[in-house]
Write an enzyme that holds these catalytic residues in place. Sequence first.
Site, PDB file in Angstrom:
ATOM      1  N   LYS A  22      -3.161  -4.490  17.699  1.00 64.92           N
ATOM      2  CA  LYS A  22      -3.502  -3.557  16.556  1.00 64.92           C
ATOM      3  C   LYS A  22      -4.449  -2.836  16.915  1.00 64.92           C
ATOM      4  O   LYS A  22      -5.552  -2.608  16.312  1.00 64.92           O
ATOM      5  CB  LYS A  22      -3.558  -4.698  15.126  1.00 64.92           C
ATOM      6  N   ASN A  23      -5.470  -4.213  17.452  1.00 65.48           N
ATOM      7  CA  ASN A  23      -7.364  -4.386  17.563  1.00 65.48           C
ATOM      8  C   ASN A  23      -7.332  -3.392  18.942  1.00 65.48           C
ATOM      9  O   ASN A  23      -8.336  -2.498  19.308  1.00 65.48           O
ATOM     10  CB  ASN A  23      -7.487  -5.805  17.847  1.00 65.48           C
ATOM     11  N   ARG A  93     -11.691  -3.469   9.470  1.00 59.78           N
ATOM     12  CA  ARG A  93     -12.873  -3.494  10.540  1.00 59.78           C
ATOM     13  C   ARG A  93     -12.799  -2.680  11.634  1.00 59.78           C
ATOM     14  O   ARG A  93     -14.146  -2.161  12.062  1.00 59.78           O
ATOM     15  CB  ARG A  93     -12.890  -5.226  11.224  1.00 59.78           C
ATOM     16  N   CYS A 117     -11.678  -9.760   7.882  1.00 64.72           N
ATOM     17  CA  CYS A 117     -11.034 -11.072   7.995  1.00 64.72           C
ATOM     18  C   CYS A 117     -12.494 -11.608   6.945  1.00 64.72           C
ATOM     19  O   CYS A 117     -13.368 -11.283   7.925  1.00 64.72           O
ATOM     20  CB  CYS A 117      -9.947 -11.440   8.701  1.00 64.72           C
ATOM     21  N   ARG A 122     -20.323 -11.629   9.731  1.00 65.76           N
ATOM     22  CA  ARG A 122     -20.328 -10.757  11.097  1.00 65.76           C
ATOM     23  C   ARG A 122     -21.187  -9.730  11.281  1.00 65.76           C
ATOM     24  O   ARG A 122     -20.772  -8.192  11.268  1.00 65.76           O
ATOM     25  CB  ARG A 122     -18.763  -9.604  10.396  1.00 65.76           C
ATOM     26  N   PRO A 123     -22.320  -9.680  11.547  1.00 67.74           N
ATOM     27  CA  PRO A 123     -22.448  -8.689  12.202  1.00 67.74           C
ATOM     28  C   PRO A 123     -22.584  -7.586  12.647  1.00 67.74           C
ATOM     29  O   PRO A 123     -21.505  -8.246  14.229  1.00 67.74           O
ATOM     30  CB  PRO A 123     -23.614  -9.910  12.524  1.00 67.74           C
ATOM     31  N   ILE A 124     -23.686  -6.579  12.329  1.00 67.31           N
ATOM     32  CA  ILE A 124     -22.712  -5.271  13.029  1.00 67.31           C
ATOM     33  C   ILE A 124     -24.690  -4.974  14.164  1.00 67.31           C
ATOM     34  O   ILE A 124     -24.688  -3.746  14.389  1.00 67.31           O
ATOM     35  CB  ILE A 124     -22.613  -4.153  12.738  1.00 67.31           C
ATOM     36  N   ASP A 125     -25.239  -5.947  14.278  1.00 67.21           N
ATOM     37  CA  ASP A 125     -26.587  -5.572  15.276  1.00 67.21           C
ATOM     38  C   ASP A 125     -26.239  -5.504  16.580  1.00 67.21           C
ATOM     39  O   ASP A 125     -27.121  -4.752  17.328  1.00 67.21           O
ATOM     40  CB  ASP A 125     -27.204  -6.790  15.194  1.00 67.21           C
ATOM     41  N   GLN A 126     -25.021  -6.145  17.252  1.00 70.92           N
ATOM     42  CA  GLN A 126     -24.937  -5.366  18.461  1.00 70.92           C
ATOM     43  C   GLN A 126     -24.569  -3.908  19.026  1.00 70.92           C
ATOM     44  O   GLN A 126     -24.576  -3.488  19.775  1.00 70.92           O
ATOM     45  CB  GLN A 126     -23.866  -5.935  19.318  1.00 70.92           C
ATOM     46  N   ASP A 305      -8.485 -15.551  17.435  1.00 68.51           N
ATOM     47  CA  ASP A 305      -7.023 -15.316  16.754  1.00 68.51           C
ATOM     48  C   ASP A 305      -6.296 -16.102  16.459  1.00 68.51           C
ATOM     49  O   ASP A 305      -4.821 -15.636  15.264  1.00 68.51           O
ATOM     50  CB  ASP A 305      -6.682 -13.749  16.848  1.00 68.51           C
ATOM     51  N   ILE A 327     -16.044 -18.986  17.919  1.00 64.67           N
ATOM     52  CA  ILE A 327     -16.399 -17.435  17.818  1.00 64.67           C
ATOM     53  C   ILE A 327     -17.409 -17.217  16.359  1.00 64.67           C
ATOM     54  O   ILE A 327     -18.390 -16.472  16.001  1.00 64.67           O
ATOM     55  CB  ILE A 327     -15.440 -16.457  17.764  1.00 64.67           C
ATOM     56  N   ARG A 397      -1.392  -7.046   7.173  1.00 66.82           N
ATOM     57  CA  ARG A 397      -2.366  -5.966   7.718  1.00 66.82           C
ATOM     58  C   ARG A 397      -1.929  -6.102   9.437  1.00 66.82           C
ATOM     59  O   ARG A 397      -2.683  -4.993  10.123  1.00 66.82           O
ATOM     60  CB  ARG A 397      -3.723  -6.776   7.695  1.00 66.82           C
TER      61      ARG A 397
END
Length: 432
Positions: A22-23, A93, A117, A122-126, A305, A327, A397
């Site tokens: 999936k990912n 996501r 999830c 779950r930041p997105i700064d990177q 996971d 994580i 999902r």
Amino acid sequence: MEQYIIKGGKPLTGEVLISGAKNAALGIIAAAVMTDDIVKIDNLPDVKDIDVLLQAIEGIGAKVERINRHTVRIHGGKINSVFLDNDYLRKIRGSYYLLGALLGKYKSSAVAMPGGCNIGSRPIDQHIKGFEALGATVKIEHGMINAKAEELIGSHIYFDVVSVGATINTMLAASMADGQTILENAAKEPHVVDVANFLNSMGANIKGAGTDVIRIKGVQKLHGSEYSIIPDQIEAGTFMFAAAASKGDVLIKNVIPKHLEAISAKLLEIGAQIEEFDDAIRVKASGRLGHTHVKTLVYPGFPTDMQPQMTAILSVSQGMSIVTESIYENRFKYVDELSRMGASIKVESNTAIIDGVERLTGAIVSAPDLRAGAALVIAGLMAEGYTIIEHVEYIERGYENFENKMQDLGAAMEKIDSEDTKAVRKFKLKVS
Ligand code: EPU
């Protein structure tokens, strides 16, 4: 509302075929619209998150042709918008990969803030750091992430944290930037490598994926390709744990055993037997399993996971086990549900201390997220009596045909409608 009902105590036996990852698929679908040519993708998992992303690219003008449940043809030549927002998209996501993909191709993209999830902040700064380093301006306004650039120029980027999402997203944008980009402290997960391989099959020039330094030479144009997605490491790991937890004997097919080493090592440590083949793995267990200590880490460490599934199995293992989550800060929400089934687990910040009990007993529990949902299924397979798991939509999902694959292995498990007042009785009559 749909629920799973399980009667525990039956060892799983037989063979199960693992679906595509999936990912990896989420990144690959986003990458597929970066060319104006046709792309054919095979071994696509038939799960909800993938449907949502395919509908999203259709919504901006891509042509999506489902050849069968696992094969899709995508034509991104007639994309007419770089603006993506809808209720479903906000819940997944992987939608944020369209930011990097469209920014790379059109130098502009706007995607709704992603959900996913609820397992911690779950930041997105990177991701933003990566896009900005390539010359884009990124603004978050009215729930949308907007990224724009006059031109993208290759850059040297050192990520502050190892992030699968930021690595893939920056790689997508950089593959169509001017000049060379170097990503340091990059994620090494198999799905990062798969997205890089797919981009290379479309004419990108990416080297080093799978190590922590990725070098990308930008190209002006990408071309069509045919590609088959790698097997899902986490689905495979989940069936490996289910096999051992149920004291079964299962051959898990269509896997890359190398991707499963951290999972196999832990199963061996607690007393399961593992036999590796070229593209299959056999897991066998009998008797009560033993205890261990586990810490989740980035690849090739033990995957976050698989953390809930590990805790579930250890809840009935002999002795005291410790599971440390490094994580995400909030990935133990399912522990209350396991406690409802009789588990003895104490959570202190990011650590679960598990005092293995002799047995779990069936109860009504609720899946708080995708992998925790899978862990509750494993608990249900081990428990005495009947377990009902609510909110299976989370599980769907990311797991294809979960209940059918379990049934084929002999599990007494079914999906029922909570509104159907006779369903539980019918199931009990059938399996008694
Ligand atoms: N992080 C930051 N800043 C960022 C990005 C990440 O601080 O800009 C932090 C996160 O808060 C987290 C860590 O870095 O503590 C790792 O996050 P990562 O970016 O690697 O995770 P992700 O890309 O959001 C993907 C998978 C997750 C999986 C993680 C870790 C997808 C769509 N999701 O998430 O999968 O847990 O990598 O391997 O690929 C799942 O499938 O159940 C799932 C949650």
